[in-house]
Design an enzyme around this catalytic site. Structure first.
Site, mmCIF file in Angstrom:
data_model
loop_
_atom_site.group_PDB
_atom_site.id
_atom_site.type_symbol
_atom_site.label_atom_id
_atom_site.label_comp_id
_atom_site.label_asym_id
_atom_site.label_seq_id
_atom_site.Cartn_x
_atom_site.Cartn_y
_atom_site.Cartn_z
ATOM 1 N N HIS A 70 -2.162 12.619 9.379
ATOM 2 C CA HIS A 70 -2.226 11.826 10.608
ATOM 3 C C HIS A 70 -0.908 11.110 10.873
ATOM 4 O O HIS A 70 -0.592 10.757 11.993
ATOM 5 C CB HIS A 70 -3.399 10.838 10.586
ATOM 6 C CG HIS A 70 -3.160 9.634 9.730
ATOM 7 N ND1 HIS A 70 -3.136 9.703 8.349
ATOM 8 C CD2 HIS A 70 -2.922 8.343 10.040
ATOM 9 C CE1 HIS A 70 -2.894 8.503 7.860
ATOM 10 N NE2 HIS A 70 -2.764 7.652 8.867
ATOM 11 N N ARG A 71 -0.143 10.884 9.785
ATOM 12 C CA ARG A 71 1.227 10.372 9.926
ATOM 13 C C ARG A 71 2.105 11.171 8.972
ATOM 14 O O ARG A 71 1.673 11.495 7.860
ATOM 15 C CB ARG A 71 1.304 8.893 9.562
ATOM 16 C CG ARG A 71 0.636 8.031 10.598
ATOM 17 C CD ARG A 71 1.233 6.654 10.616
ATOM 18 N NE ARG A 71 0.609 5.888 11.685
ATOM 19 C CZ ARG A 71 0.938 4.660 12.000
ATOM 20 N NH1 ARG A 71 1.862 4.032 11.322
ATOM 21 N NH2 ARG A 71 0.337 4.028 12.986
ATOM 22 N N LYS A 99 -4.141 3.462 1.083
ATOM 23 C CA LYS A 99 -3.170 2.457 0.635
ATOM 24 C C LYS A 99 -2.075 2.249 1.680
ATOM 25 O O LYS A 99 -1.732 1.126 2.040
ATOM 26 C CB LYS A 99 -2.552 2.958 -0.675
ATOM 27 C CG LYS A 99 -1.681 1.990 -1.402
ATOM 28 C CD LYS A 99 -1.132 2.619 -2.693
ATOM 29 C CE LYS A 99 -2.226 3.055 -3.629
ATOM 30 N NZ LYS A 99 -1.710 3.554 -4.919
ATOM 31 N N ASP A 104 0.425 -1.076 5.971
ATOM 32 C CA ASP A 104 1.202 -0.700 7.160
ATOM 33 C C ASP A 104 2.497 0.031 6.815
ATOM 34 O O ASP A 104 3.579 -0.322 7.302
ATOM 35 C CB ASP A 104 1.507 -1.943 8.019
ATOM 36 C CG ASP A 104 0.268 -2.466 8.708
ATOM 37 O OD1 ASP A 104 -0.562 -1.638 9.129
ATOM 38 O OD2 ASP A 104 0.106 -3.698 8.797
ATOM 39 N N LYS A 111 -0.217 13.386 -3.280
ATOM 40 C CA LYS A 111 -0.030 13.153 -4.718
ATOM 41 C C LYS A 111 0.321 14.468 -5.383
ATOM 42 O O LYS A 111 -0.086 15.526 -4.911
ATOM 43 C CB LYS A 111 -1.328 12.612 -5.334
ATOM 44 C CG LYS A 111 -1.103 11.860 -6.612
ATOM 45 C CD LYS A 111 -0.618 10.449 -6.331
ATOM 46 C CE LYS A 111 -0.381 9.647 -7.570
ATOM 47 N NZ LYS A 111 -0.147 8.240 -7.256
HETATM 48 P P1 NAD Z 1 3.397 4.820 -17.261
HETATM 49 O O1 NAD Z 1 3.302 6.212 -17.785
HETATM 50 O O2 NAD Z 1 4.737 4.214 -17.090
HETATM 51 O O3 NAD Z 1 2.552 3.808 -18.174
HETATM 52 C C1 NAD Z 1 1.199 3.941 -18.495
HETATM 53 C C2 NAD Z 1 1.016 3.391 -19.912
HETATM 54 O O4 NAD Z 1 -0.375 3.354 -20.226
HETATM 55 C C3 NAD Z 1 1.683 4.249 -20.988
HETATM 56 O O5 NAD Z 1 2.569 3.455 -21.746
HETATM 57 C C4 NAD Z 1 0.516 4.782 -21.820
HETATM 58 O O6 NAD Z 1 0.842 4.930 -23.190
HETATM 59 C C5 NAD Z 1 -0.530 3.700 -21.608
HETATM 60 N N1 NAD Z 1 -1.908 4.158 -21.821
HETATM 61 C C6 NAD Z 1 -2.478 5.331 -21.477
HETATM 62 N N2 NAD Z 1 -3.780 5.346 -21.806
HETATM 63 C C7 NAD Z 1 -4.036 4.145 -22.379
HETATM 64 C C8 NAD Z 1 -5.211 3.551 -22.932
HETATM 65 N N3 NAD Z 1 -6.382 4.192 -22.957
HETATM 66 N N4 NAD Z 1 -5.105 2.295 -23.430
HETATM 67 C C9 NAD Z 1 -3.943 1.618 -23.406
HETATM 68 N N5 NAD Z 1 -2.799 2.141 -22.886
HETATM 69 C C10 NAD Z 1 -2.848 3.384 -22.383
HETATM 70 O O7 NAD Z 1 2.584 4.857 -15.896
HETATM 71 P P2 NAD Z 1 2.675 3.825 -14.690
HETATM 72 O O8 NAD Z 1 3.651 4.352 -13.720
HETATM 73 O O9 NAD Z 1 2.813 2.450 -15.214
HETATM 74 O O10 NAD Z 1 1.238 4.023 -14.034
HETATM 75 C C11 NAD Z 1 0.083 3.365 -14.529
HETATM 76 C C12 NAD Z 1 -1.005 3.382 -13.469
HETATM 77 O O11 NAD Z 1 -0.490 2.742 -12.290
HETATM 78 C C13 NAD Z 1 -1.467 4.769 -13.029
HETATM 79 O O12 NAD Z 1 -2.834 4.701 -12.704
HETATM 80 C C14 NAD Z 1 -0.670 5.012 -11.771
HETATM 81 O O13 NAD Z 1 -1.299 5.929 -10.897
HETATM 82 C C15 NAD Z 1 -0.640 3.617 -11.182
HETATM 83 N N6 NAD Z 1 0.458 3.392 -10.221
HETATM 84 C C16 NAD Z 1 1.757 3.546 -10.596
HETATM 85 C C17 NAD Z 1 2.759 3.303 -9.651
HETATM 86 C C18 NAD Z 1 4.220 3.377 -10.008
HETATM 87 O O14 NAD Z 1 5.046 2.970 -9.171
HETATM 88 N N7 NAD Z 1 4.610 3.828 -11.161
HETATM 89 C C19 NAD Z 1 2.416 2.936 -8.344
HETATM 90 C C20 NAD Z 1 1.078 2.772 -8.009
HETATM 91 C C21 NAD Z 1 0.103 3.002 -8.969
#
Ligand code: NAD
Length: 477
Positions: A70-71, A99, A104, A111
């Site tokens: 849509h965008r 999100k 906005d 993904k």
């Molecule tokens: P990352 O890989 O940098 O870090 C995730 C950490 O979680 C790792 O160090 C891993 O060892 C740890 N981990 C995994 N399973 C675990 C468990 N059961 N118990 C404890 N620790 C555990 O990933 P990230 O970029 O920090 O992303 C984390 C979450 O945030 C994901 O759901 C991702 O979709 C979401 N997210 C990330 C971003 C971003 O900018 N990186 C943006 C929005 C959302």
């Protein structure tokens, strides 16, 4: 457990997101066909490609899902994890659509996922896989500054984004806006200052805002403000680490519990997150951190006594089996989908305030949007106006001194006459976005009696905005 909760316990991640969608859709008044279109994934690309690792070829499974056109462009991170599957990528792509609407940011949701465990590969092998994945996306026209713009997610970071840009440039070197084909790049490779910490900083602003409302905190039996609040964090990766540091240093919170892959640790007086990260780097583990107690297992973090629980690892962590034992008053979903739909029913019943993922972790995509704009404008934020502003402020200070006969001290002068750098503008833009969006969602939550939770309110807000985009196109009368 009620019959519906039991049924919801069987839902996949994507079904779980759609069940939350349906709960909100009934409040929107949008036509059925339009809601079905918003919910559907518009394009799903599944690919398998060979990569030579050592002397052998491995066939790698990967995905890119564009949930909503849509965008355009569509936008969303790339995940490297052994658990990647189509349902998960579809769920994460759809969350991106909602999100972006909530904060906005003018993108559709997308993904990517590569089914590998990054720990099992050397950096050179990861580079090979990343470059090949990018080539597959280019071949199918699934990447480009006006088409689809990836970013980091679980298991990826600035390094991988740099490789993606370089691969893209190899094929599309003449494209003037090529640098905008991916965000979250290293700053010296067309990235933006503040992107690495952006998701964690956004979580901090979201939590700070939630904690600022006295009537909401009274209901939870909490005082307002972040100072002294006990926070438990699951996952000390990019998001968890920065959330922890910023809540500690700028909010005055106590990070009392942290869990990583290898286990969980606890200190009621607070854990120094920077020192903990150093300890993990040196010893390979968060365990045996001086002053802290090792807990029995990494899952203990979810059930620890604290004010705020921040899941920052992966989806499906709080489920029907452990939800009844969650003791936190607030859950700030830094990760995507950490609470299953069925578990959420139990948590709402317990009166826990959930700050939903699609708003709470939107700081990353917000600053990615700033990075994309910087790439399209080919200029660093603040470059044109910083000196001009500084000169104006100096003149104003001089005028005040002349009129009052008083001298402003150097510290105050420096504060008053500072022109904004890129990092100042990024942080201020992010803060504005997170504060404004929280208040939009909270307004819906307070206004609609039938809405029991912030997630449903966030969905209503998102669906209203996406729906109005479609209605403006005239497709749905
Ligand atoms: P990352 O890989 O940098 O870090 C995730 C950490 O979680 C790792 O160090 C891993 O060892 C740890 N981990 C995994 N399973 C675990 C468990 N059961 N118990 C404890 N620790 C555990 O990933 P990230 O970029 O920090 O992303 C984390 C979450 O945030 C994901 O759901 C991702 O979709 C979401 N997210 C990330 C971003 C971003 O900018 N990186 C943006 C929005 C959302």
């Amino acid at each position: 457990m009620s019959k519906t909760t039991e049924a919801h316990a069987q839902l996949s991640f994507f079904e779980s997101v759609n069940r939350n969608f349906d709960r909100a859709a009934v409040h929107t008044g949008l036509p059925k066909g339009l809601l079905a279109q918003i919910k559907a994934c518009n394009a799903v690309y599944q690919v398998r490609f060979p990569v030579k690792i050592g002397n052998e070829y491995q066939v790698i499974e990967a995905y890119r899902v564009q949930h909503s056109h849509h965008r355009l462009p569509t936008k969303g991170g790339i995940r490297y994890s052994q658990k990647v599957n189509q349902d998960e990528v579809m769920a994460l792509a759809s969350l991106m659509t909602y999100k972006c609407a909530i904060v906005d940011v003018p993108f559709g949701g997308a993904k990517g996922g590569v089914k590998i465990s990054p720990r099992s590969y050397t950096p050179a092998q990861l580079q090979k896989i990343t470059r090949r994945y990018t080539t597959e996306l280019i071949r199918k026209n699934f990447i480009g500054p006006g088409i689809d713009v990836p970013a980091p997610d679980y298991g990826t970071g600035a390094r991988e984004m740099g490789w993606i840009l370089d691969t893209y440039l190899t094929f599309k070197g003449g494209e003037i806006d090529a640098a905008g084909c991916v965000t979250g790049k290293p700053v010296n490779q067309n990235g933006i200052r503040g992107r690495t910490e952006a998701t964690g900083r956004g979580v901090f602003y979201a939590l700070r805002e939630a904690l600022s409302y006295k009537d909401d905190m009274d209901k939870l039996g909490l005082t307002t403000g972040m100072e002294g609040k006990r926070i438990a964090i699951q996952g000390l990766g990019n998001v968890g680490y920065h959330t922890g540091i910023i809540c500690q240093e700028e909010g005055g919170a106590l990070i009392t519990c942290v869990a990583e892959y290898e286990g969980a640790i606890f200190n009621p007086k607070g854990l120094d997150i920077k020192a903990l990260a150093k300890h993990r780097k040196e010893t390979g583990s968060i365990l045996d951190f001086p002053g802290a107690k090792n807990l029995t297992g990494r899952k203990d973090v979810l059930e620890i006594d604290c004010d705020v629980l921040i899941p920052a690892a992966l989806e499906n962590q709080i489920r029907v089996d452990n939800a009844p034992r969650v003791k936190a008053k607030i859950i700030a979903e830094a990760a995507n989908g950490p609470i299953t739909a069925a578990a959420e029913e139990i948590l709402i019943e317990k009166g826990i305030l959930i700050i939903p993922d699609m708003y709470c972790n939107a700081g990353g995509v917000t600053v990615s949007y700033f990075e994309w704009l910087k790439n399209l404008s080919h200029m660093r934020f603040g470059r044109m106006e910083k000196r001009f502003d500084q000169n104006t402020y100096h003149n104003l200070v001089a005028l005040v001194e002349r009129l009052t006969g008083k001298t402003i001290d150097n510290k105050e002068r420096a504060l008053l006459t500072k022109g904004a750098d890129e990092i100042d503008l990024v942080r201020s833009g992010l803060e504005e976005t997170m504060v404004t969006s929280y208040n939009e969602i909270r307004k819906v939550y307070k206004r609609k009696k039938a809405v029991q939770d912030l997630r449903t309110a966030a969905f209503i807000n998102a669906l209203g905005k996406i729906g109005s985009d479609y209605l403006a196109l005239g497709i749905f009368p």
